[in-house]
Motif scaffolding. Structure first.
Motif, PDB file in Angstrom:
ATOM      1  N   ASP A 123       0.871  -1.178   0.000  1.00  0.00           N
ATOM      2  CA  ASP A 123       0.000   0.000   0.000  1.00  0.00           C
ATOM      3  C   ASP A 123       0.903   1.220   0.000  1.00  0.00           C
ATOM      4  OD1 ASP A 123      -1.891   1.950   0.350  1.00  0.00           O
ATOM      5  OD2 ASP A 123      -2.339   1.448   2.429  1.00  0.00           O
ATOM      6  N   ASP A 124       1.353   1.622  -1.180  1.00  0.00           N
ATOM      7  CA  ASP A 124       2.314   2.714  -1.278  1.00  0.00           C
ATOM      8  C   ASP A 124       1.734   4.049  -0.831  1.00  0.00           C
ATOM      9  OD1 ASP A 124       4.355   1.080  -2.272  1.00  0.00           O
ATOM     10  OD2 ASP A 124       3.606   1.246  -4.325  1.00  0.00           O
ATOM     11  N   ALA A 125       0.409   4.147  -0.759  1.00  0.00           N
ATOM     12  CA  ALA A 125      -0.221   5.410  -0.354  1.00  0.00           C
ATOM     13  C   ALA A 125      -0.300   5.568   1.164  1.00  0.00           C
ATOM     14  CB  ALA A 125      -1.622   5.504  -0.953  1.00  0.00           C
ATOM     15  N   PHE A 126       0.080   4.543   1.917  1.00  0.00           N
ATOM     16  CA  PHE A 126      -0.068   4.620   3.370  1.00  0.00           C
ATOM     17  C   PHE A 126       0.802   5.738   3.935  1.00  0.00           C
ATOM     18  CE2 PHE A 126       1.512   3.252   7.621  1.00  0.00           C
ATOM     19  CZ  PHE A 126       0.342   3.531   8.311  1.00  0.00           C
ATOM     20  N   ALA A 127       0.169   6.645   4.676  1.00  0.00           N
ATOM     21  CA  ALA A 127       0.877   7.776   5.277  1.00  0.00           C
ATOM     22  C   ALA A 127       0.223   8.110   6.609  1.00  0.00           C
ATOM     23  CB  ALA A 127       0.844   8.991   4.346  1.00  0.00           C
ATOM     24  N   PRO A 128       0.789   7.675   7.726  1.00  0.00           N
ATOM     25  CA  PRO A 128       0.168   7.959   9.028  1.00  0.00           C
ATOM     26  C   PRO A 128       0.231   9.443   9.368  1.00  0.00           C
ATOM     27  CG  PRO A 128       2.347   6.997   9.320  1.00  0.00           C
ATOM     28  CD  PRO A 128       2.045   6.919   7.851  1.00  0.00           C
ATOM     29  N   ASP A 129      -0.715   9.886  10.171  1.00  0.00           N
ATOM     30  CA  ASP A 129      -0.692  11.264  10.679  1.00  0.00           C
ATOM     31  C   ASP A 129       0.384  11.440  11.739  1.00  0.00           C
ATOM     32  OD1 ASP A 129      -3.014  12.024   9.154  1.00  0.00           O
ATOM     33  OD2 ASP A 129      -4.215  10.916  10.617  1.00  0.00           O
ATOM     34  N   VAL A 130       0.582  10.386  12.533  1.00  0.00           N
ATOM     35  CA  VAL A 130       1.569  10.413  13.612  1.00  0.00           C
ATOM     36  C   VAL A 130       2.512   9.237  13.424  1.00  0.00           C
ATOM     37  CG1 VAL A 130       1.952  10.279  16.105  1.00  0.00           C
ATOM     38  CG2 VAL A 130      -0.036  11.527  15.207  1.00  0.00           C
ATOM     39  N   SER A 131       3.814   9.523  13.381  1.00  0.00           N
ATOM     40  CA  SER A 131       4.804   8.472  13.188  1.00  0.00           C
ATOM     41  C   SER A 131       5.192   7.839  14.523  1.00  0.00           C
ATOM     42  CB  SER A 131       6.059   9.041  12.527  1.00  0.00           C
ATOM     43  OG  SER A 131       7.058   8.036  12.426  1.00  0.00           O
ATOM     44  N   LEU A 132       5.170   6.506  14.527  1.00  0.00           N
ATOM     45  CA  LEU A 132       5.596   5.754  15.707  1.00  0.00           C
ATOM     46  C   LEU A 132       6.776   4.844  15.363  1.00  0.00           C
ATOM     47  CD1 LEU A 132       2.104   4.759  17.172  1.00  0.00           C
ATOM     48  CD2 LEU A 132       3.612   6.597  17.940  1.00  0.00           C
ATOM     49  N   CYS A 133       7.544   5.213  14.350  1.00  0.00           N
ATOM     50  CA  CYS A 133       8.670   4.375  13.925  1.00  0.00           C
ATOM     51  C   CYS A 133       9.647   4.110  15.071  1.00  0.00           C
ATOM     52  CB  CYS A 133       9.417   5.025  12.765  1.00  0.00           C
ATOM     53  SG  CYS A 133       8.470   5.175  11.241  1.00  0.00           S
ATOM     54  N   ALA A 134       9.808   5.068  15.969  1.00  0.00           N
ATOM     55  CA  ALA A 134      10.720   4.914  17.102  1.00  0.00           C
ATOM     56  C   ALA A 134       9.985   4.504  18.368  1.00  0.00           C
ATOM     57  CB  ALA A 134      11.482   6.214  17.338  1.00  0.00           C
ATOM     58  N   GLY A 135       8.718   4.130  18.249  1.00  0.00           N
ATOM     59  CA  GLY A 135       7.917   3.787  19.410  1.00  0.00           C
ATOM     60  C   GLY A 135       7.063   4.963  19.851  1.00  0.00           C
ATOM     61  N   GLY A 136       6.307   4.758  20.906  1.00  0.00           N
ATOM     62  CA  GLY A 136       5.420   5.790  21.425  1.00  0.00           C
ATOM     63  C   GLY A 136       4.140   5.165  21.950  1.00  0.00           C
ATOM     64  N   ARG A 137       3.288   5.985  22.537  1.00  0.00           N
ATOM     65  CA  ARG A 137       2.056   5.483  23.154  1.00  0.00           C
ATOM     66  C   ARG A 137       0.821   6.197  22.616  1.00  0.00           C
ATOM     67  NH1 ARG A 137       3.084   4.091  29.597  1.00  0.00           N
ATOM     68  NH2 ARG A 137       4.679   2.488  29.222  1.00  0.00           N
ATOM     69  N   ILE A 138      -0.271   5.435  22.579  1.00  0.00           N
ATOM     70  CA  ILE A 138      -1.596   5.946  22.264  1.00  0.00           C
ATOM     71  C   ILE A 138      -2.469   5.561  23.456  1.00  0.00           C
ATOM     72  CG2 ILE A 138      -3.463   5.961  20.581  1.00  0.00           C
ATOM     73  CD1 ILE A 138      -1.518   4.420  18.691  1.00  0.00           C
ATOM     74  N   ALA A 139      -3.217   6.503  24.015  1.00  0.00           N
ATOM     75  CA  ALA A 139      -3.980   6.201  25.221  1.00  0.00           C
ATOM     76  C   ALA A 139      -5.406   6.714  25.111  1.00  0.00           C
ATOM     77  CB  ALA A 139      -3.304   6.800  26.452  1.00  0.00           C
ATOM     78  N   GLY A 140      -6.304   6.010  25.774  1.00  0.00           N
ATOM     79  CA  GLY A 140      -7.697   6.398  25.896  1.00  0.00           C
ATOM     80  C   GLY A 140      -8.192   6.007  27.268  1.00  0.00           C
ATOM     81  N   PRO A 141      -9.454   6.222  27.575  1.00  0.00           N
ATOM     82  CA  PRO A 141      -9.981   5.894  28.899  1.00  0.00           C
ATOM     83  C   PRO A 141      -9.922   4.390  29.164  1.00  0.00           C
ATOM     84  CG  PRO A 141     -11.741   6.560  27.389  1.00  0.00           C
ATOM     85  CD  PRO A 141     -10.469   6.844  26.703  1.00  0.00           C
ATOM     86  N   GLY A 142      -9.037   4.003  30.063  1.00  0.00           N
ATOM     87  CA  GLY A 142      -8.933   2.600  30.462  1.00  0.00           C
ATOM     88  C   GLY A 142      -8.042   1.747  29.581  1.00  0.00           C
ATOM     89  N   TRP A 143      -7.377   2.329  28.595  1.00  0.00           N
ATOM     90  CA  TRP A 143      -6.494   1.544  27.731  1.00  0.00           C
ATOM     91  C   TRP A 143      -5.268   2.354  27.299  1.00  0.00           C
ATOM     92  CZ3 TRP A 143      -5.812   3.735  22.929  1.00  0.00           C
ATOM     93  CH2 TRP A 143      -6.836   4.560  22.437  1.00  0.00           C
TER      94      TRP A 143
END
Length: 298
Positions: A123-143
């Motif tokens: 999928d050559d068009a794939f372009a994330p809004d936020v890069s996590l190539c070096a790691g990182g966290r995504i959080a929500g209520p309870g997760w």
């Protein structure tokens, strides 16, 4: 022997609660690369994350939206750019306003001419809004999802740890139903083996691959997964003790149990192993290691 897990109770488009924090919807795209289909995971309640939305299938998009009706999709987390994992991210974002997380390819992948295809399209068009190539966290209520770089299957592959359940969404890095394809040039065996050790060190209670059922006996499964790769490398080294050889010579000798029609695929896997052995100084090639190179013990 790898203790594969292949049985799964599911229906396409059905919403299944598979753990306290995880729901799953499976896309109707079964095949040799996808097994039963792409399993899209929904994490949390009320405000959720969607992991690997999958191929751009209108029915699957509607199934995901039905699964999160009345909820807010805050994040779309993608493991890698193959066409059975990432293309639906953009349509899902358009319908929900969610942020896309992932790791973009550094450059488009140029497959070798006439190389047998072992995986879904890129999928050559794939372009994330936020890069996590070096790691990182995504959080929500309870997760909380922690991105774990796991290159090898692809150069931009990520896995996502769900900290509250000590679980890991492994994409195609580890699958219960099959070994993982490592096909150069984007696939890299050296990276893959290092990534497997990173996953083993995490001591996760459950692995949730994008295709097929979960792996719940994690430690023995990963031990067998690693042992399988090491045995394949040992077979190559034993074969080269008899003298220099090319991959085309070795595949029929080392894959006697494999249907000859699958030998081109086996050759791609062996190339990944050869590149790794050359890097480690165990094997030498007559020039840059490639499909037609001659290999010998160093």
């Amino acid at each position: 022997m790898i203790p594969y897990v292949r049985e799964l109770d599911f229906e396409y488009g059905r919403i299944d609660q598979v753990s306290p924090l995880i729901r799953r919807v499976i896309a109707n795209n079964p095949g040799p690369f996808t097994y039963l289909g792409t399993g899209t995971y929904i994490v949390g309640r009320g405000e959720v994350a969607v992991i690997d939305p999958g191929p751009d299938l209108p029915d699957h998009l509607e199934a995901i939206l039905a699964a999160v009706a009345g909820e807010r999709v805050a994040a779309i987390a993608v493991t890698h750019h193959h066409s059975d994992h990432s293309p639906l991210a953009a349509p899902l974002k358009a319908r929900t306003g969610a942020i896309i997380y992932g790791c973009a390819l550094a450059a488009p992948v140029a497959d070798e001419p006439n190389a047998v295809r072992l995986e879904a399209d890129h999928d050559d068009a794939f372009a994330p809004d936020v890069s996590l190539c070096a790691g990182g966290r995504i959080a929500g209520p309870g997760w909380t999802l922690e991105a774990i770089p796991t290159p090898g299957h692809t150069s931009n592959h990520l896995s996502y740890a769900l900290l509250e359940e000590n679980a890991l969404f492994t994409g195609d890095h580890v699958m219960g139903w099959s070994t993982t394809v490592i096909a150069p040039p984007d696939g890299d065996m050296t990276d893959y083996m290092e990534s497997l050790e990173r996953v083993r060190a995490g001591r996760y209670a459950t692995l949730w691959p994008t295709h097929g059922p979960p792996v719940r006996e994690v430690a023995p499964f990963l031990d067998a997964y690693v042992a399988h790769r090491l045995e394949r490398q040992a077979q190559i080294l034993r074969a080269l003790e008899a003298g220099p050889a090319r991959i085309a010579d070795l595949v029929p000798r080392l894959y006697t149990e494999v249907d000859p029609r699958l030998h081109p695929a086996a050759a791609r896997s062996m190339l990944a192993a050869m590149i790794d052995l050359v890097r480690r100084g165990t094997v030498r090639a007559d020039g840059a290691p490639g499909p037609a190179s001659e290999y010998r013990l160093a």
